[in-house]
Design a protein around this motif. Structure first.
Motif, PDB file in Angstrom:
ATOM      1  N   ASP A 127      21.661  21.342   5.661  1.00  0.00           N
ATOM      2  CA  ASP A 127      21.101  21.139   4.332  1.00  0.00           C
ATOM      3  C   ASP A 127      19.598  21.065   4.440  1.00  0.00           C
ATOM      4  OD1 ASP A 127      23.451  20.942   3.113  1.00  0.00           O
ATOM      5  OD2 ASP A 127      23.648  18.775   3.092  1.00  0.00           O
ATOM      6  N   LEU A 128      19.007  21.747   3.558  1.00  0.00           N
ATOM      7  CA  LEU A 128      17.522  21.830   3.649  1.00  0.00           C
ATOM      8  C   LEU A 128      16.760  20.548   3.232  1.00  0.00           C
ATOM      9  CD1 LEU A 128      16.460  24.800   1.128  1.00  0.00           C
ATOM     10  CD2 LEU A 128      16.171  24.688   3.620  1.00  0.00           C
ATOM     11  N   PRO A 129      15.826  19.977   4.090  1.00  0.00           N
ATOM     12  CA  PRO A 129      14.962  18.711   4.039  1.00  0.00           C
ATOM     13  C   PRO A 129      14.406  18.811   2.576  1.00  0.00           C
ATOM     14  CG  PRO A 129      14.389  19.800   6.147  1.00  0.00           C
ATOM     15  CD  PRO A 129      15.234  20.879   5.313  1.00  0.00           C
ATOM     16  N   ASP A 130      14.237  17.589   2.193  1.00  0.00           N
ATOM     17  CA  ASP A 130      13.705  17.393   0.732  1.00  0.00           C
ATOM     18  C   ASP A 130      12.193  17.585   1.271  1.00  0.00           C
ATOM     19  OD1 ASP A 130      12.456  16.846  -1.643  1.00  0.00           O
ATOM     20  OD2 ASP A 130      13.432  14.723  -1.810  1.00  0.00           O
ATOM     21  N   GLY A 131      11.558  18.461   0.705  1.00  0.00           N
ATOM     22  CA  GLY A 131      10.007  18.745   0.823  1.00  0.00           C
ATOM     23  C   GLY A 131       9.120  18.277  -0.086  1.00  0.00           C
ATOM     24  N   PRO A 183       0.640  -1.320  -0.120  1.00  0.00           N
ATOM     25  CA  PRO A 183      -0.036  -0.087  -0.062  1.00  0.00           C
ATOM     26  C   PRO A 183       0.891   1.271   0.143  1.00  0.00           C
ATOM     27  CG  PRO A 183      -0.529  -1.643   1.790  1.00  0.00           C
ATOM     28  CD  PRO A 183       0.581  -2.103   1.192  1.00  0.00           C
ATOM     29  N   GLU A 184       0.588   2.209  -0.924  1.00  0.00           N
ATOM     30  CA  GLU A 184       1.222   3.085  -0.822  1.00  0.00           C
ATOM     31  C   GLU A 184       1.022   4.241   0.399  1.00  0.00           C
ATOM     32  OE1 GLU A 184       1.022   5.646  -4.259  1.00  0.00           O
ATOM     33  OE2 GLU A 184       1.416   4.124  -5.717  1.00  0.00           O
ATOM     34  N   VAL A 185       2.191   5.052   0.866  1.00  0.00           N
ATOM     35  CA  VAL A 185       1.857   5.979   1.909  1.00  0.00           C
ATOM     36  C   VAL A 185       1.563   7.144   1.491  1.00  0.00           C
ATOM     37  CG1 VAL A 185       3.308   7.061   3.727  1.00  0.00           C
ATOM     38  CG2 VAL A 185       3.812   4.587   3.231  1.00  0.00           C
ATOM     39  N   PRO A 186       0.665   7.776   1.983  1.00  0.00           N
ATOM     40  CA  PRO A 186       0.115   9.066   1.546  1.00  0.00           C
ATOM     41  C   PRO A 186       1.254  10.259   1.773  1.00  0.00           C
ATOM     42  CG  PRO A 186      -1.441   8.403   3.091  1.00  0.00           C
ATOM     43  CD  PRO A 186      -0.291   7.289   3.261  1.00  0.00           C
ATOM     44  N   MET A 187       1.510  11.350   0.720  1.00  0.00           N
ATOM     45  CA  MET A 187       2.509  12.085   0.736  1.00  0.00           C
ATOM     46  C   MET A 187       1.924  13.327   0.540  1.00  0.00           C
ATOM     47  SD  MET A 187       5.454  10.525   0.628  1.00  0.00           S
ATOM     48  CE  MET A 187       6.199   9.009   0.642  1.00  0.00           C
ATOM     49  N   THR A 188       2.614  14.459   1.166  1.00  0.00           N
ATOM     50  CA  THR A 188       2.540  15.712   1.220  1.00  0.00           C
ATOM     51  C   THR A 188       3.816  16.701   0.903  1.00  0.00           C
ATOM     52  OG1 THR A 188       1.300  17.622   2.073  1.00  0.00           O
ATOM     53  CG2 THR A 188       2.831  16.291   3.399  1.00  0.00           C
ATOM     54  N   LYS A 189       3.417  18.004   0.560  1.00  0.00           N
ATOM     55  CA  LYS A 189       4.833  18.753   0.157  1.00  0.00           C
ATOM     56  C   LYS A 189       4.886  19.649   1.266  1.00  0.00           C
ATOM     57  CE  LYS A 189       4.826  18.401  -4.839  1.00  0.00           C
ATOM     58  NZ  LYS A 189       4.919  19.580  -6.108  1.00  0.00           N
ATOM     59  N   CYS A 190       6.211  19.932   1.695  1.00  0.00           N
ATOM     60  CA  CYS A 190       6.536  20.898   2.713  1.00  0.00           C
ATOM     61  C   CYS A 190       7.296  21.958   2.111  1.00  0.00           C
ATOM     62  CB  CYS A 190       7.165  20.277   4.019  1.00  0.00           C
ATOM     63  SG  CYS A 190       6.093  19.160   4.672  1.00  0.00           S
ATOM     64  N   ASP A 191       7.234  23.064   2.459  1.00  0.00           N
ATOM     65  CA  ASP A 191       7.934  24.365   2.164  1.00  0.00           C
ATOM     66  C   ASP A 191       9.118  24.588   3.190  1.00  0.00           C
ATOM     67  OD1 ASP A 191       8.880  26.437   0.548  1.00  0.00           O
ATOM     68  OD2 ASP A 191       7.381  27.843   1.023  1.00  0.00           O
ATOM     69  N   SER A 249      11.039  17.107   9.454  1.00  0.00           N
ATOM     70  CA  SER A 249      12.250  17.991   9.587  1.00  0.00           C
ATOM     71  C   SER A 249      12.885  17.300  10.793  1.00  0.00           C
ATOM     72  CB  SER A 249      11.793  19.308  10.008  1.00  0.00           C
ATOM     73  OG  SER A 249      12.523  20.259  10.344  1.00  0.00           O
ATOM     74  N   PHE A 250      12.258  16.830  11.684  1.00  0.00           N
ATOM     75  CA  PHE A 250      13.019  16.243  13.044  1.00  0.00           C
ATOM     76  C   PHE A 250      13.875  15.139  12.557  1.00  0.00           C
ATOM     77  CE2 PHE A 250      13.375  13.735  16.853  1.00  0.00           C
ATOM     78  CZ  PHE A 250      13.802  14.939  17.699  1.00  0.00           C
ATOM     79  N   LYS A 251      13.326  14.226  11.705  1.00  0.00           N
ATOM     80  CA  LYS A 251      13.955  13.190  11.205  1.00  0.00           C
ATOM     81  C   LYS A 251      15.368  13.602  10.439  1.00  0.00           C
ATOM     82  CE  LYS A 251      13.425   8.741   8.635  1.00  0.00           C
ATOM     83  NZ  LYS A 251      12.507   7.923   8.118  1.00  0.00           N
ATOM     84  N   HIS A 252      15.024  14.697   9.645  1.00  0.00           N
ATOM     85  CA  HIS A 252      16.405  15.267   8.914  1.00  0.00           C
ATOM     86  C   HIS A 252      17.207  15.696   9.905  1.00  0.00           C
ATOM     87  CE1 HIS A 252      18.597  17.363   5.677  1.00  0.00           C
ATOM     88  NE2 HIS A 252      18.453  18.328   6.465  1.00  0.00           N
ATOM     89  N   LEU A 253      16.805  16.595  10.868  1.00  0.00           N
ATOM     90  CA  LEU A 253      17.949  16.906  11.804  1.00  0.00           C
ATOM     91  C   LEU A 253      18.606  15.730  12.489  1.00  0.00           C
ATOM     92  CD1 LEU A 253      16.051  20.348  13.115  1.00  0.00           C
ATOM     93  CD2 LEU A 253      17.816  20.103  11.330  1.00  0.00           C
ATOM     94  N   VAL A 254      17.692  14.588  13.004  1.00  0.00           N
ATOM     95  CA  VAL A 254      18.500  13.558  13.595  1.00  0.00           C
ATOM     96  C   VAL A 254      19.438  13.067  12.798  1.00  0.00           C
ATOM     97  CG1 VAL A 254      18.032  11.384  14.406  1.00  0.00           C
ATOM     98  CG2 VAL A 254      16.632  13.111  15.003  1.00  0.00           C
ATOM     99  N   GLN A 255      19.376  12.776  11.540  1.00  0.00           N
ATOM    100  CA  GLN A 255      20.121  12.132  10.411  1.00  0.00           C
ATOM    101  C   GLN A 255      21.313  13.100  10.337  1.00  0.00           C
ATOM    102  OE1 GLN A 255      17.625  11.798   6.976  1.00  0.00           O
ATOM    103  NE2 GLN A 255      16.979   9.866   7.677  1.00  0.00           N
ATOM    104  N   GLU A 256      21.193  14.582  10.425  1.00  0.00           N
ATOM    105  CA  GLU A 256      22.308  15.564  10.258  1.00  0.00           C
ATOM    106  C   GLU A 256      23.110  15.501  11.661  1.00  0.00           C
ATOM    107  OE1 GLU A 256      23.295  17.398   7.496  1.00  0.00           O
ATOM    108  OE2 GLU A 256      21.865  15.922   6.507  1.00  0.00           O
TER     109      GLU A 256
END
Length: 223
Positions: A54-58, A32-40, A93-100
């Protein structure tokens, strides 16, 4: 023979990614596909209060699913369980910052012990005004219901200026409901209770300042 053929077919489906399981039973078809959205996510001018990252991929941000983080601190271990359906842009964003490794070594800079009951973390400067070199809004986020254990997203000044700072509610609180709810503390509330019991080093008031018991985020990792 028929049984061997059936088992072979199931193995093909499993190894090619064309099957998934429901309560342990293989089901034919794509996952099943996970619903996606866009973030600016918008860059902000670098200054003494921002930490370059780095900016997260939004473009394709998951809008569903839980993410669990292990948080090692100077006072003990904590676990965060965050819900992308509740605050997709904030959780991403939180996940991105953790990875960074953005949060490693940060000290929680604020605690409030009256009116609202929170411990606030995530400022790389430790002074309350810092954050990453980007900001963002989370217009679809759930807000309100700031009960014990809730993790909320703080902002630099107004809605739409979210960065890296977040707060943890250690006692049911009521305050303006425009702070995204990322998820909850699912293990380690005793650590936060210990910090809260130590009181504050008064800065803004007798009930609002740095925790006497220093709470340092040693590492945060995704489980």
């Amino acid at each position: 023979m028929a049984r061997r053929l059936l088992l072979s077919a199931v193995m093909v489906l499993l190894t090619t990614g064309c099957a998934y399981t429901v309560q342990g039973t293989p089901v034919a078809g794509p996952l099943p596909e996970v619903p996606m959205t866009k973030c600016d996510y918008k860059s902000v001018a670098g200054d003494g209060d921002t930490k370059q990252v780095d900016l997260p991929d939004g473009d394709r941000v998951p809008a569903e699913g839980e993410v669990v983080f292990s948080v090692d601190t100077s006072q003990g271990d904590i676990e965060f369980t965050m819900d992308a359906a509740s605050a997709p842009c904030s959780v991403h964003s939180f996940k991105h910052l953790v990875q960074e490794r953005f949060y490693h070594g940060n000290k929680c800079h604020r605690m409030v012990t009256a009116g609202i009951w929170i411990i606030q973390c995530g400022d790389p400067t430790g002074l309350g005004q810092g954050g990453p070199s980007y900001k963002y809004d989370d217009p679809d986020a759930k807000t309100g219901g700031y009960e014990r254990g809730v993790i909320g997203m703080a902002n630099r000044s107004t809605p739409g200026t979210n960065g890296s700072q977040f707060f943890i509610v250690y006692k049911d609180s009521e305050f303006p409901s425009h702070y995204p709810v990322l998820g909850k503390v699912t293990r380690g509330m005793d650590v936060l209770d210990k910090v809260a019991a130590g009181g504050v080093v008064a800065v803004q008031s007798e009930t609002d300042g740095k925790p006497v018991k220093e709470l340092k985020l040693t590492t945060i990792t995704e489980k």
